[in-house]
Design a protein around this motif. Structure first.
Motif, PDB file in Angstrom:
ATOM      1  N   GLY A   4      42.008  22.664  -5.802  1.00 64.17           N
ATOM      2  CA  GLY A   4      42.513  24.194  -6.339  1.00 64.17           C
ATOM      3  C   GLY A   4      41.820  24.749  -7.830  1.00 64.17           C
ATOM      4  N   VAL A   5      41.492  25.608  -7.811  1.00 65.84           N
ATOM      5  CA  VAL A   5      41.786  26.123  -9.466  1.00 65.84           C
ATOM      6  C   VAL A   5      42.121  26.886  -9.946  1.00 65.84           C
ATOM      7  CG1 VAL A   5      39.559  24.958 -10.716  1.00 65.84           C
ATOM      8  CG2 VAL A   5      41.542  25.311 -12.357  1.00 65.84           C
ATOM      9  N   LEU A   6      42.979  28.136 -10.591  1.00 66.94           N
ATOM     10  CA  LEU A   6      42.808  29.514 -10.941  1.00 66.94           C
ATOM     11  C   LEU A   6      42.427  29.137 -12.154  1.00 66.94           C
ATOM     12  CD1 LEU A   6      45.385  32.321  -9.780  1.00 66.94           C
ATOM     13  CD2 LEU A   6      45.604  31.690 -12.293  1.00 66.94           C
ATOM     14  N   ILE A   7      41.778  29.775 -12.596  1.00 65.57           N
ATOM     15  CA  ILE A   7      41.104  29.847 -14.555  1.00 65.57           C
ATOM     16  C   ILE A   7      40.755  31.310 -14.685  1.00 65.57           C
ATOM     17  CG2 ILE A   7      38.764  30.446 -15.079  1.00 65.57           C
ATOM     18  CD1 ILE A   7      37.454  28.033 -13.248  1.00 65.57           C
ATOM     19  N   GLY A   8      41.666  31.338 -15.541  1.00 65.13           N
ATOM     20  CA  GLY A   8      42.061  33.377 -16.258  1.00 65.13           C
ATOM     21  C   GLY A   8      39.904  33.258 -16.767  1.00 65.13           C
ATOM     22  N   PHE A   9      40.136  34.419 -16.902  1.00 68.64           N
ATOM     23  CA  PHE A   9      38.245  34.778 -17.290  1.00 68.64           C
ATOM     24  C   PHE A   9      38.876  36.560 -17.937  1.00 68.64           C
ATOM     25  CE2 PHE A   9      34.341  36.029 -17.575  1.00 68.64           C
ATOM     26  CZ  PHE A   9      33.309  35.191 -18.178  1.00 68.64           C
ATOM     27  N   ASP A  10      38.252  36.129 -18.962  1.00 69.72           N
ATOM     28  CA  ASP A  10      38.287  37.678 -19.656  1.00 69.72           C
ATOM     29  C   ASP A  10      36.627  37.852 -20.487  1.00 69.72           C
ATOM     30  OD1 ASP A  10      37.781  36.057 -21.843  1.00 69.72           O
ATOM     31  OD2 ASP A  10      39.773  37.439 -22.740  1.00 69.72           O
ATOM     32  N   GLY A  11      35.593  37.126 -20.209  1.00 71.06           N
ATOM     33  CA  GLY A  11      34.393  37.606 -20.616  1.00 71.06           C
ATOM     34  C   GLY A  11      34.101  36.966 -22.084  1.00 71.06           C
ATOM     35  N   SER A  12      35.476  36.038 -22.913  1.00 67.62           N
ATOM     36  CA  SER A  12      35.390  36.424 -24.117  1.00 67.62           C
ATOM     37  C   SER A  12      34.672  34.622 -24.232  1.00 67.62           C
ATOM     38  CB  SER A  12      36.377  35.580 -24.506  1.00 67.62           C
ATOM     39  OG  SER A  12      37.842  34.521 -24.504  1.00 67.62           O
ATOM     40  N   PRO A  13      34.451  33.852 -25.173  1.00 64.87           N
ATOM     41  CA  PRO A  13      33.450  32.665 -25.820  1.00 64.87           C
ATOM     42  C   PRO A  13      34.546  31.678 -25.512  1.00 64.87           C
ATOM     43  CG  PRO A  13      32.758  34.200 -27.812  1.00 64.87           C
ATOM     44  CD  PRO A  13      34.346  34.786 -26.799  1.00 64.87           C
ATOM     45  N   ALA A  14      36.232  31.587 -25.612  1.00 66.85           N
ATOM     46  CA  ALA A  14      36.808  31.169 -25.072  1.00 66.85           C
ATOM     47  C   ALA A  14      37.180  30.454 -23.797  1.00 66.85           C
ATOM     48  CB  ALA A  14      38.460  30.746 -25.788  1.00 66.85           C
ATOM     49  N   ALA A  15      36.909  31.672 -23.202  1.00 64.90           N
ATOM     50  CA  ALA A  15      36.887  31.801 -21.601  1.00 64.90           C
ATOM     51  C   ALA A  15      35.723  30.910 -20.882  1.00 64.90           C
ATOM     52  CB  ALA A  15      37.278  33.057 -20.924  1.00 64.90           C
ATOM     53  N   THR A  16      34.570  31.716 -21.212  1.00 63.33           N
ATOM     54  CA  THR A  16      33.393  30.995 -21.086  1.00 63.33           C
ATOM     55  C   THR A  16      33.456  29.371 -21.535  1.00 63.33           C
ATOM     56  OG1 THR A  16      32.263  32.808 -21.564  1.00 63.33           O
ATOM     57  CG2 THR A  16      30.705  31.127 -20.990  1.00 63.33           C
ATOM     58  N   ALA A  17      34.473  29.330 -22.330  1.00 63.63           N
ATOM     59  CA  ALA A  17      34.252  27.395 -22.777  1.00 63.63           C
ATOM     60  C   ALA A  17      35.256  26.781 -21.374  1.00 63.63           C
ATOM     61  CB  ALA A  17      34.870  26.776 -24.171  1.00 63.63           C
ATOM     62  N   ALA A  18      35.855  27.634 -21.166  1.00 60.72           N
ATOM     63  CA  ALA A  18      37.125  26.550 -20.649  1.00 60.72           C
ATOM     64  C   ALA A  18      36.365  26.721 -18.765  1.00 60.72           C
ATOM     65  CB  ALA A  18      38.705  27.805 -20.004  1.00 60.72           C
ATOM     66  N   VAL A  19      35.791  27.571 -18.641  1.00 65.08           N
ATOM     67  CA  VAL A  19      34.802  27.606 -17.485  1.00 65.08           C
ATOM     68  C   VAL A  19      34.171  25.849 -17.688  1.00 65.08           C
ATOM     69  CG1 VAL A  19      33.264  28.558 -15.985  1.00 65.08           C
ATOM     70  CG2 VAL A  19      35.076  30.582 -16.997  1.00 65.08           C
ATOM     71  N   GLU A  20      33.058  26.251 -18.296  1.00 68.87           N
ATOM     72  CA  GLU A  20      32.358  24.888 -18.851  1.00 68.87           C
ATOM     73  C   GLU A  20      33.202  23.768 -18.142  1.00 68.87           C
ATOM     74  OE1 GLU A  20      29.066  22.838 -21.432  1.00 68.87           O
ATOM     75  OE2 GLU A  20      30.229  24.894 -22.191  1.00 68.87           O
ATOM     76  N   VAL A  21      34.792  23.841 -19.046  1.00 68.47           N
ATOM     77  CA  VAL A  21      35.264  22.215 -19.344  1.00 68.47           C
ATOM     78  C   VAL A  21      36.046  22.551 -17.420  1.00 68.47           C
ATOM     79  CG1 VAL A  21      37.738  21.343 -19.697  1.00 68.47           C
ATOM     80  CG2 VAL A  21      36.145  22.385 -21.569  1.00 68.47           C
ATOM     81  N   GLY A  22      36.223  23.028 -16.716  1.00 64.82           N
ATOM     82  CA  GLY A  22      36.768  22.978 -15.514  1.00 64.82           C
ATOM     83  C   GLY A  22      35.376  22.534 -14.581  1.00 64.82           C
ATOM     84  N   GLY A  23      33.660  22.988 -14.728  1.00 63.90           N
ATOM     85  CA  GLY A  23      32.908  21.805 -13.609  1.00 63.90           C
ATOM     86  C   GLY A  23      32.840  20.435 -14.384  1.00 63.90           C
ATOM     87  N   GLN A  24      32.832  20.352 -15.569  1.00 65.72           N
ATOM     88  CA  GLN A  24      33.060  19.396 -16.252  1.00 65.72           C
ATOM     89  C   GLN A  24      34.407  18.048 -15.623  1.00 65.72           C
ATOM     90  OE1 GLN A  24      30.756  17.297 -17.604  1.00 65.72           O
ATOM     91  NE2 GLN A  24      29.348  18.581 -18.189  1.00 65.72           N
ATOM     92  N   LEU A  25      35.132  18.367 -15.565  1.00 69.29           N
ATOM     93  CA  LEU A  25      36.950  17.760 -15.506  1.00 69.29           C
ATOM     94  C   LEU A  25      36.827  18.061 -13.868  1.00 69.29           C
ATOM     95  CD1 LEU A  25      38.662  18.661 -18.458  1.00 69.29           C
ATOM     96  CD2 LEU A  25      37.302  16.868 -17.632  1.00 69.29           C
ATOM     97  N   LEU A  26      36.560  19.113 -13.386  1.00 77.24           N
ATOM     98  CA  LEU A  26      37.120  18.897 -11.487  1.00 77.24           C
ATOM     99  C   LEU A  26      35.649  19.787 -10.642  1.00 77.24           C
ATOM    100  CD1 LEU A  26      40.086  21.092 -12.049  1.00 77.24           C
ATOM    101  CD2 LEU A  26      39.897  19.096 -11.650  1.00 77.24           C
TER     102      LEU A  26
END
Length: 277
Positions: A4-26
Motif C-alpha cells: 500500500g502506497v500513499l502518493i502525494g499528488f498536486d498535478g505538477s510535472p514532478a508529482a506526475t513523474a512520481a506516479v510513473e515511478v511508483g508504477g514502475q517500482l511497485l
C-alpha cells in the motif's frame, strides 16, 4: 497482500513523474493518490474568475469553498487516472489541510496503514514547494518508509526502474539493518546490494545479502559518502538508493541530517528513506 502506497499528488510535472515511478517500482500496489486541499483553497486562475463574477466578499468565500473543493477533487481524480494507467490499483484521497503538508501526508499514511509514502522531490503543495519543505518534512516525520522521486530524471535513469537493483547504504547500524529489511520487503523481486563506504565498518551482512565496499578517505564527510552511494548507483544502473534515517555514517556519526539528507540532494534516482528502529 499488495503493498500500500500513499502518493502525494498536486498535478505538477514532478508529482506526475512520481506516479510513473511508483508504477514502475511497485507494480499492482494499492495506491491512495492524495491531494492536499490547502489555503487559499483554489488555484489563482480560478480565484481570478470568481473575483470577477461575484458581488460580495461573502459570496466570494462561499464560491471559493465550493469551486475549490471541486477543483481539488478533479486534481485527485486526474492523478488516480494516471496511477491506474501506470499499473497501480489506485483510489483518490482529498484532505483539507491548513499547512504542514509533509506532516499531513505522514499522518494520512498512518491512518490508511500505508506501507510507503511516495512524493516527488519538487512540486508538492504548489510551485513554491521544494525539497526541504514538503518532501523533507514527510521524510522527517513519516513512521513509514518514504520514497522520494527526483525530477527530472534522464532516460537511462527511467530505464533502470524496470529491473535495476536496489542499493542500500550499509554501516551495520540498526538504521541500516532496518533499511535493508524494508528494501527486501518492498522490492522482493529486485536484486539487493548492500554498500558500505569508507573505513571502520566491520559488521557482517545478513546471510544471503550481496555486499560491496567503496573506499573513502578516513573521516569522510557525509557528502562524500552520499556521492559514493549515488555514483555506485549510477554504475550499477540502480532503480533505487535506500538509506536509513537514523544510523551511522562512515565516521560513526548519527544521521538523518548527514548521509540520508545528502543522498536525497545528490541523487538523480529515487531514494528510499527508512525510519530507524
Amino acid at each position: 497482500m499488495p503493498i500500500g502506497v500513499l502518493i502525494g499528488f498536486d498535478g505538477s510535472p514532478a508529482a506526475t513523474a512520481a506516479v510513473e515511478v511508483g508504477g514502475q517500482l511497485l507494480p499492482q500496489a494499492h495506491a491512495w493518490v492524495t491531494h492536499l486541499w490547502t489555503p487559499p483553497f483554489a488555484s489563482e486562475p480560478l480565484r481570478r474568475r470568481l473575483r470577477a463574477s461575484v458581488g460580495s466578499a461573502t459570496e466570494l468565500v462561499e464560491r471559493t469553498e465550493s469551486e475549490g473543493e471541486r477543483e481539488a477533487q478533479r486534481v485527485a481524480a486526474t492523478g488516480t487516472t494516471l496511477a491506474r494507467a501506470a499499473g497501480l490499483d489506485a483510489e483518490p484521497l482529498v484532505k483539507r489541510s491548513w499547512g504542514g503538508e509533509g506532516l499531513v501526508l505522514a499522518q494520512l499514511a498512518e491512518q490508511v496503514s500505508a506501507d510507503l509514502v511516495l512524493v516527488g522531490s519538487r512540486g508538492l503543495g504548489g510551485a513554491q514547494a521544494f525539497l526541504g519543505s514538503v518532501s523533507d518534512t514527510a521524510v522527517q516525520y513519516a513512521s513509514r518508509p518514504t520514497l522520494v522521486a527526483p525530477a527530472p530524471m534522464l532516460a537511462d535513469e527511467y530505464d533502470a526502474l524496470a529491473d535495476g537493483p536496489v542499493i542500500v547504504g550499509w554501516d551495520g547500524s540498526g538504521g541500516a539493518r532496518t533499511a535493508l529489511t524494508a528494501a527486501q520487503r518492498l522490492f522482493p523481486a529486485r536484486e539487493i546490494l548492500a554498500v558500505s563506504i569508507g573505513q571502520g565498518i566491520t559488521e557482517a551482512l545478513p546471510e544471503g545479502v550481496a555486499g560491496e565496499h567503496v573506499d573513502a578517505p578516513p573521516g569522510a564527510k557525509e557528502h562524500t559518502v552520499a556521492d559514493a552511494l549515488v555514483g555506485l548507483a549510477a554504475l550499477r544502473r540502480a532503480a533505487v538508493v535506500a538509506v536509513g534515517s537514523r544510523g551511522q555514517s562512515a565516521m560513526r556519526q548519527v544521521l538523518l541530517g548527514s548521509v540520508a539528507r545528502a543522498t536525497l540532494r545528490a541523487a538523480h534516482r529515487p531514494v528510499l528513506v527508512v525510519p530507524g528502529p
